[in-house]
Design an enzyme around this catalytic site. Structure first.
Site, PDB file in Angstrom:
ATOM      1  N   GLY A 111      53.142 -33.049 -41.179  1.00 39.19           N
ATOM      2  CA  GLY A 111      54.140 -32.118 -40.681  1.00 39.19           C
ATOM      3  C   GLY A 111      55.485 -32.293 -41.343  1.00 39.19           C
ATOM      4  N   UNK A 150      56.771 -16.816 -27.536  1.00 40.92           N
ATOM      5  CA  UNK A 150      56.657 -15.676 -28.447  1.00 40.92           C
ATOM      6  C   UNK A 150      57.681 -14.593 -28.151  1.00 40.92           C
ATOM      7  N   ASP A 158      52.868 -20.591 -37.026  1.00 34.60           N
ATOM      8  CA  ASP A 158      53.492 -20.040 -35.823  1.00 34.60           C
ATOM      9  C   ASP A 158      54.293 -21.138 -35.140  1.00 34.60           C
ATOM     10  OD1 ASP A 158      54.074 -18.301 -33.636  1.00 34.60           O
ATOM     11  OD2 ASP A 158      52.150 -17.299 -33.982  1.00 34.60           O
ATOM     12  N   THR A 216      49.171  -5.249 -43.308  1.00 31.48           N
ATOM     13  CA  THR A 216      48.786  -4.656 -42.020  1.00 31.48           C
ATOM     14  C   THR A 216      49.199  -5.519 -40.834  1.00 31.48           C
ATOM     15  OG1 THR A 216      46.581  -5.670 -42.177  1.00 31.48           O
ATOM     16  CG2 THR A 216      46.828  -3.423 -43.024  1.00 31.48           C
ATOM     17  N   ALA A 217      50.168  -6.417 -41.042  1.00 33.18           N
ATOM     18  CA  ALA A 217      50.664  -7.278 -39.956  1.00 33.18           C
ATOM     19  C   ALA A 217      49.525  -8.019 -39.270  1.00 33.18           C
ATOM     20  CB  ALA A 217      51.465  -6.460 -38.943  1.00 33.18           C
ATOM     21  N   ASP A 218      48.588  -8.520 -40.069  1.00 39.46           N
ATOM     22  CA  ASP A 218      47.446  -9.242 -39.499  1.00 39.46           C
ATOM     23  C   ASP A 218      47.867 -10.631 -39.052  1.00 39.46           C
ATOM     24  OD1 ASP A 218      44.757  -9.647 -38.739  1.00 39.46           O
ATOM     25  OD2 ASP A 218      44.080  -8.447 -40.436  1.00 39.46           O
ATOM     26  N   ASP A 219      46.936 -11.352 -38.410  1.00 41.87           N
ATOM     27  CA  ASP A 219      47.270 -12.630 -37.786  1.00 41.87           C
ATOM     28  C   ASP A 219      47.404 -13.780 -38.778  1.00 41.87           C
ATOM     29  OD1 ASP A 219      47.151 -11.922 -34.864  1.00 41.87           O
ATOM     30  OD2 ASP A 219      45.168 -11.259 -35.484  1.00 41.87           O
ATOM     31  N   SER A 258      59.885 -32.152 -40.156  1.00 41.96           N
ATOM     32  CA  SER A 258      60.844 -32.064 -39.056  1.00 41.96           C
ATOM     33  C   SER A 258      62.256 -31.886 -39.604  1.00 41.96           C
ATOM     34  CB  SER A 258      60.782 -33.329 -38.193  1.00 41.96           C
ATOM     35  OG  SER A 258      61.105 -34.477 -38.970  1.00 41.96           O
TER      36      SER A 258
END
Length: 347
Positions: A139, A17, A68, A48-51, A141
């Site tokens: 996913g 991070u 992420d 609000t820059a939440d998760d 790639s």
């Protein structure tokens, strides 16, 4: 002669991070003159820059969606995949939800590293998904100059139980579920200064699931939650304060750190992200010693949950943490918004 083991951190310019773009620069990137699209069912967006984003399905259930990913923070491919996936899944828990599915995001330098390394990275991600009780369902790639791995994760939650980072209340106490110092220990390892007795401490912390967030969401007195990651404890606390129109006090003497952290600070093992963090929000923080700055602005990868809880519910979350083996500790309190520019005081 035995082959030298592959050290993934040698193939990336950033780590975990700590790769995050600084809050100041990110604010510029996200600014837009375009007319905002309004959807009444979008309960939580990026204001609000939440998760994570939260979407109301209209039947008492909401969908949580997040993504992420980052570059290696450890050398071992399996551990890297596991940490990156655990970190991504954490955003669902930070909203109080239950994850239901993960989708992998992989960037890999196929002309530099063997495919078997990528296989181990993905396997680490799969292992973390299984720990969280979900499938790694697919996913995407790409061939990239540096290794990158993470997830897009979907979760569900009862609409009324969503824990925003903008719903905290004055008088709430602040608790953390993991010690700080992950960025410092991983920097010490990268510099070859990590002592044998501290090997694996940061990895163990990063691999600890924040699944307790799903249980905390059932407690009405828990008014807000977020996970502490790349912007450090102070950065994510400021997001809660600004979203909730509050100020905060942090008790520096109550902050728990991983073993050896203060010694490594003295040896200069402070990641670059710490300085970028302080440059972005230092003007909103009261006076700090250099050691306090190094700890409280330290970019965490797969860090713990920061929980705002009303005093009458403190014992409830302490009991939940005790039953699940989590070492919960108090870090501060929320108070009415200060008239000055200082959002967080450190005592």
């Amino acid at each position: 002669m035995a082959e030298e083991p592959i050290r993934l951190t040698q193939y990336s310019h950033g780590a975990g991070u700590g790769c995050k773009i600084s809050p100041k620069v990110l604010g510029t990137i996200l600014h837009s003159e375009l007319e905002k699209f309004y959807d009444p069912n979008l309960l939580v967006g990026n204001e609000t820059a939440d998760d994570a984003a939260v979407y109301d399905l209209g039947n008492g259930t909401a969908i949580i969606s997040t993504t992420d990913f980052f570059m290696p923070i450890v050398d071992d491919p399996f551990d890297f995949g596991r940490i990156a996936a655990t970190n991504a899944i954490s955003d669902i828990f930070a909203m109080g939800g239950k994850p239901i599915m993960g989708i992998a995001i992989l960037g890999f330098p196929t002309n530099v590293l063997p495919a078997e390394v990528a296989q181990k990275i993905v396997d680490g991600g799969r292992f973390a998904c299984h720990q969280a009780g979900i499938a790694l369902a697919g996913g995407h790639s790409i061939d990239s100059p540096e290794p990158i791995f993470g997830l897009a994760v979907t979760g569900v939650i009862d609409t009324e139980k969503v824990k925003r980072n903008a719903s905290a209340k004055s008088g709430c106490k602040l608790y953390m579920t993991k010690p700080l110092g992950i960025g410092i220990l991983t920097t010490a390892e990268k510099k070859g200064k990590l002592k044998p007795e501290h090997q694996g401490l940061a990895t163990a912390a990063m691999c600890q699931m924040n699944s307790i967030g799903s249980q905390f969401s059932q407690v009405d007195g828990v008014t807000a939650m977020t996970d502490v990651t790349g912007f450090g404890l102070l950065g994510h606390l400021i997001e809660i304060c600004e979203g909730s129109n509050l100020s905060a006090v942090v008790f520096s003497d109550k902050i728990k750190t991983l073993d050896g952290v203060k010694d490594y600070i003295a040896q200069g093992c402070v990641p670059g992200g710490t300085g970028r963090n302080f440059e972005s929000y230092g003007h909103k923080v009261g006076a700090l010693t250099e050691e306090q700055k190094a700890i409280l602005c330290d970019p965490q990868t797969s860090g713990g949950l920061l929980v705002a809880v009303e005093p009458n519910s403190v014992q409830t979350i302490i009991e939940i943490a005790k039953d699940t083996g989590i070492d919960l500790y108090e870090v501060g309190k929320l108070k009415p918004k200060s008239e000055s520019d200082i959002v967080v005081e450190v005592k």
